[in-house]
Design a protein around this motif. Structure first.
Motif, short mmCIF file in Angstrom:
data_model
loop_
_atom_site.label_atom_id
_atom_site.label_comp_id
_atom_site.label_asym_id
_atom_site.label_seq_id
_atom_site.Cartn_x
_atom_site.Cartn_y
_atom_site.Cartn_z
N MET A 140 0.44 -1.27 -0.54
CA MET A 140 0.13 0.10 0.09
C MET A 140 0.41 1.67 0.54
O MET A 140 0.54 2.00 -0.17
CB MET A 140 -0.68 -0.05 0.98
CG MET A 140 -1.76 -1.46 1.04
SD MET A 140 -2.65 -0.91 2.85
CE MET A 140 -2.17 -0.49 3.90
N GLN A 141 1.83 1.19 0.15
CA GLN A 141 3.02 2.23 0.59
C GLN A 141 3.62 2.25 -0.83
O GLN A 141 4.94 1.94 -1.10
CB GLN A 141 4.19 1.66 1.21
CG GLN A 141 4.84 2.95 2.16
CD GLN A 141 3.85 4.45 2.71
OE1 GLN A 141 3.69 5.37 1.92
NE2 GLN A 141 3.18 4.23 4.29
N LYS A 142 3.28 3.53 -1.39
CA LYS A 142 3.64 4.16 -2.80
C LYS A 142 4.73 4.97 -2.80
O LYS A 142 6.24 4.86 -3.59
CB LYS A 142 2.34 4.51 -3.86
CG LYS A 142 1.61 4.25 -3.96
CD LYS A 142 1.32 2.85 -4.66
CE LYS A 142 -0.83 2.57 -4.16
NZ LYS A 142 -0.42 1.12 -5.38
N ARG A 143 5.32 5.45 -1.98
CA ARG A 143 6.61 5.86 -1.95
C ARG A 143 7.51 5.20 -1.25
O ARG A 143 8.64 6.10 -1.53
CB ARG A 143 6.62 7.50 -1.14
CG ARG A 143 5.65 8.20 -2.35
CD ARG A 143 4.90 10.00 -1.20
NE ARG A 143 6.63 10.40 -0.61
CZ ARG A 143 6.60 11.92 0.08
NH1 ARG A 143 5.33 11.75 0.13
NH2 ARG A 143 7.76 12.28 -0.08
N ILE A 144 7.36 4.05 -1.17
CA ILE A 144 8.55 3.54 -0.52
C ILE A 144 9.00 2.19 -1.82
O ILE A 144 8.79 1.73 -2.29
CB ILE A 144 8.16 2.25 0.31
CG1 ILE A 144 8.53 3.52 1.99
CG2 ILE A 144 9.72 0.84 0.89
CD1 ILE A 144 8.02 2.99 2.81
N THR A 148 13.78 -0.40 -0.86
CA THR A 148 13.99 -0.68 0.19
C THR A 148 12.56 -1.70 0.65
O THR A 148 13.28 -1.78 2.32
CB THR A 148 13.73 1.21 0.32
OG1 THR A 148 14.37 1.77 0.06
CG2 THR A 148 13.13 0.94 1.62
N ALA A 149 11.51 -1.46 0.48
CA ALA A 149 11.35 -2.53 0.53
C ALA A 149 11.62 -4.38 0.95
O ALA A 149 11.10 -5.03 1.40
CB ALA A 149 9.65 -2.65 -0.51
N LEU A 154 13.75 -8.22 4.33
CA LEU A 154 14.59 -9.30 4.71
C LEU A 154 15.20 -9.22 5.96
O LEU A 154 15.76 -9.18 6.75
CB LEU A 154 16.48 -8.52 3.39
CG LEU A 154 17.41 -8.97 3.79
CD1 LEU A 154 17.28 -10.96 3.18
CD2 LEU A 154 18.39 -8.98 2.37
N VAL A 155 14.75 -7.87 6.80
CA VAL A 155 15.06 -7.37 8.00
C VAL A 155 14.15 -8.35 9.09
O VAL A 155 14.41 -8.47 9.62
CB VAL A 155 14.91 -5.75 8.54
CG1 VAL A 155 14.73 -5.35 9.98
CG2 VAL A 155 15.43 -5.11 7.96
N CYS A 328 15.42 6.28 8.16
CA CYS A 328 15.25 5.59 9.00
C CYS A 328 13.37 5.75 9.42
O CYS A 328 13.46 4.77 9.94
CB CYS A 328 16.30 7.25 9.82
SG CYS A 328 17.45 6.79 9.99
N PHE A 329 12.60 6.78 9.45
CA PHE A 329 11.20 7.12 9.49
C PHE A 329 10.70 6.58 9.19
O PHE A 329 9.88 5.75 9.95
CB PHE A 329 11.01 8.29 9.51
CG PHE A 329 9.98 8.90 9.67
CD1 PHE A 329 9.53 9.29 11.77
CD2 PHE A 329 8.66 9.41 9.61
CE1 PHE A 329 8.58 9.34 11.84
CE2 PHE A 329 7.77 9.46 9.75
CZ PHE A 329 7.89 9.90 11.30
N SER A 330 10.05 5.82 8.36
CA SER A 330 9.67 5.50 7.53
C SER A 330 9.70 3.77 7.47
O SER A 330 8.77 3.35 7.73
CB SER A 330 9.26 6.04 5.66
OG SER A 330 10.59 5.33 5.06
N CYS A 331 10.80 3.21 7.69
CA CYS A 331 11.16 1.78 7.80
C CYS A 331 10.66 2.00 8.88
O CYS A 331 9.94 0.18 9.67
CB CYS A 331 12.19 1.66 7.21
SG CYS A 331 12.73 1.64 5.22
N SER A 332 11.32 2.67 10.14
CA SER A 332 10.46 2.23 11.49
C SER A 332 9.05 2.72 11.75
O SER A 332 8.74 1.43 12.47
CB SER A 332 10.71 3.74 12.57
OG SER A 332 12.94 3.78 12.03
#
Length: 579
Positions: A140-144, A148-149, A154-155, A328-332
């Motif tokens: 659903m997150q278009k800007r990532i 990065t996804a 993988l994380v 940092c912010f979006s992935c957190s």
């Protein structure tokens, strides 16, 4: 009659799960929420007013099957070659945030009044994120970006591996209340030998065996042998004292090295999806409305602890991994959904009476809340980023710029010849020291009553003297890892100062100030703070009364060191002027 009972059980569970999942799919929520809710509705609605009774033994057996297939599938999805190439960053994030989440859960559990073992269980429960929910949210997150996804997924896989290790470590602690010290030592040794044998031998030889079977027989035979090996290792894992989930996961990892991996995965996936749904339905069926309502406040507390802790620790991991503030912010934000392992670890803790059924209901409730909240807040992630960039709050921007500029400068200095390896080795030592300190405190607090009884019996003293001796033992046990920690921090500072002087740049005064601290004094101050925060018989009145004194002493010592450094700097300036 038994056949009809089995068919009725399967019909009710799967139809209920299907209806709930369709509803949540329309709401753009992951199907896991539908499975859990179906289980809750079955046990609290259908078995009540509608007088439908399900066979608990059948459901338990099917849920065990679902757990094994779920973990087998997660292990097979693990691409070891991809981990070798792209997993370094994901490993950094997992290595940083898993121990921190364990510590946050442990300390939070102590403040909530939980026993040490239950606090350990809470730390283990909240340490990971849900791969399935995170994957759905990322769609659903278009800007990532796609890259990065993929790193985020993988994380979560690295977190799964970490939680397998955590589950292996906490199993003896969970069993500690029902066995003696010698039995528990034997259990730990069996677990260590089991893990070494499976990882060292299984990964090397099992893929070759399967490749031979695949080359010389049909794909159906390969599937049967693979699934049979999965259940076999799950059984052996259970026999040595581990969860069957660990054995199934390890077999999945070993089979992921086979050249027939994709064929196997395509055949196993439908089985995994079917029995996985039953596993999550069975988890929901353990939640009783009355217990959930009574423990709703605890569920809210757990989800708040988890989401805040996960945001902070993942942010730190991405920050250390040299990512920009948007990542940092979006992935957190994107990792704030409690993982499938939360149910597995909570189930193990419930089975050994480490946690109560009420606490278990609170964990399921917290998991559901996090899974529902994450898709909602993720929609506003980049709106917040855009608002911050537009408004530019002065305090936030100044702190952020200082932090990221300092990090960039440190990374630049790491490229300097001769100091990169020094700093890297010291960082490894710092991390190892912190993990050792956490492990020591968990052991001391978990077995405090047992150790105290042994000391009182051996020395023939009263409990107050015995407790003082126990605290002295704790202090001595902490001394070595804390000494390594302090020396490594000073080593990092010294290397950075040397590199900055070579490059003609000036470091902040705090880097010089750290070198002025007396090593042994600093070690004892840290150890005392650690022991005060750790739960003990004096309770938190002791913490509240003593902690400010220690902090005040630390502040006075810091000011003295700063004065001493400034005085030395003035003398050096005076000598330079005379020259």
């Amino acid at each position: 009659m038994e056949e009809l009972e089995f068919l009725v059980n399967m019909t009710i569970m799967l139809v209920s799960a299907g209806i709930c999942s369709v509803i949540f799919n329309k709401l753009k929520m992951p199907p896991i929420i539908g499975y859990l809710l179906a289980g809750i509705l079955i046990v609290n609605v259908l078995e009540g007013p509608f007088k439908i009774t399900l066979n608990g033994e059948i459901i338990d057996n099917l849920s065990h099957l679902g757990l094994v297939m779920l973990m087998f599938g997660i292990g097979m999805e693990l691409d070891i070659d991809k981990l070798k190439n792209d997993g370094k960053f994901a490993m950094i994030v997992a290595i940083i945030q898993l121990p921190l989440m364990m510590m946050i859960g442990y300390v939070s559990g102590s403040f909530l009044g939980l026993t040490p073992s239950a606090s350990i269980a809470l730390g283990a429960i909240i340490s990971g994120s849900s791969t399935a929910v995170v994957a759905e949210v990322l769609k659903m997150q278009k800007r990532i970006s796609k890259e990065t996804a993929e790193t985020l997924i993988l994380v979560t896989i690295m977190e799964d591996i970490g939680q397998v290790i955590i589950l292996s470590m906490v199993t003896p602690i969970f069993a500690g209340g029902t066995m003696g010290m010698s039995e528990m030592t034997t259990l730990i040794l069996k677990i260590i030998v089991f893990m070494i044998v499976i990882i060292a031998i299984g990964v090397k030889f099992m893929p070759r065996i399967l490749d031979w079977i695949g080359d010389n027989t049909s794909q159906e035979v390969l599937l049967i042998v693979s699934v049979g090996l999965c259940f076999g290792l799950a059984y052996i894992s259970h026999m040595v004292g581990l969860s069957m989930a660990v054995g199934a996961f390890l077999m999945g990892v070993t089979l992921s090295r086979s050249k027939f991996k994709m064929n196997l995965f395509d055949k196993v996936e439908p089985m995994k999806e079917l029995f996985m749904s039953i596993f999550f339905i069975s988890i929901g069926m353990k939640v009783v409305f009355g217990e959930f309502i009574d423990n709703f406040g605890l569920a809210v507390a757990i989800v708040v602890i988890f989401m805040l802790g996960k945001f902070v620790t993942v942010f730190i991991g991405y920050f250390v991994g040299n990512k920009n503030y948007v990542d940092c912010f979006s992935c957190s934000i994107s990792l704030m959904a409690m993982g499938e392992f939360a149910f597995i670890i909570a189930g193990e803790a419930l089975k050994t009476n480490v946690i109560t059924s009420g606490f278990y209901s609170a964990v399921i409730g917290a998991s559901l809340l996090s899974m529902i909240i994450l898709p909602l807040i993720s929609r506003y992630t980049f709106r917040v980023v855009d608002a911050v960039e537009e408004k530019k709050p002065k305090l936030l921007c100044s702190v952020g710029n200082w932090a990221f500029n300092t990090r960039d400068r440190v990374y630049g200095l790491l490229q300097s010849a001769g100091i990169g390896n020094r700093i890297r080795n010291n960082i490894y030592t710092v991390y190892g020291s912190i993990v050792s300190i956490i492990f020591i405190e968990i052991i001391f607090t978990s077995f405090m009553d047992f150790l105290l009884e042994q000391i009182v019996s051996f020395f023939g003293c009263d409990r107050s003297i015995g407790f003082m001796l126990l605290m002295l033992m704790n202090l001595l046990a902490l001394f070595s890892p804390t000494l390594f920690l302090v020396r490594s921090v000073k080593g990092i500072n010294k290397a950075l100062i040397e590199a900055s002087e070579k490059n003609g740049t000036e470091m902040d005064r705090i880097y010089y100030g750290i070198l002025q601290f007396g090593t042994i004094t600093f070690v004892f101050v840290i150890d005392l703070l650690i022991m005060i925060v750790s739960p003990g018989p004096f309770g938190y009145v002791y913490l509240i009364s003593i902690a400010p004194v220690i902090i005040a002493l630390l502040l006075v010592y810091f000011l003295y060191a700063r004065y001493k450094y400034k005085k030395g700097e003035d003398i050096l300036d005076e000598e330079n002027r005379r020259k």
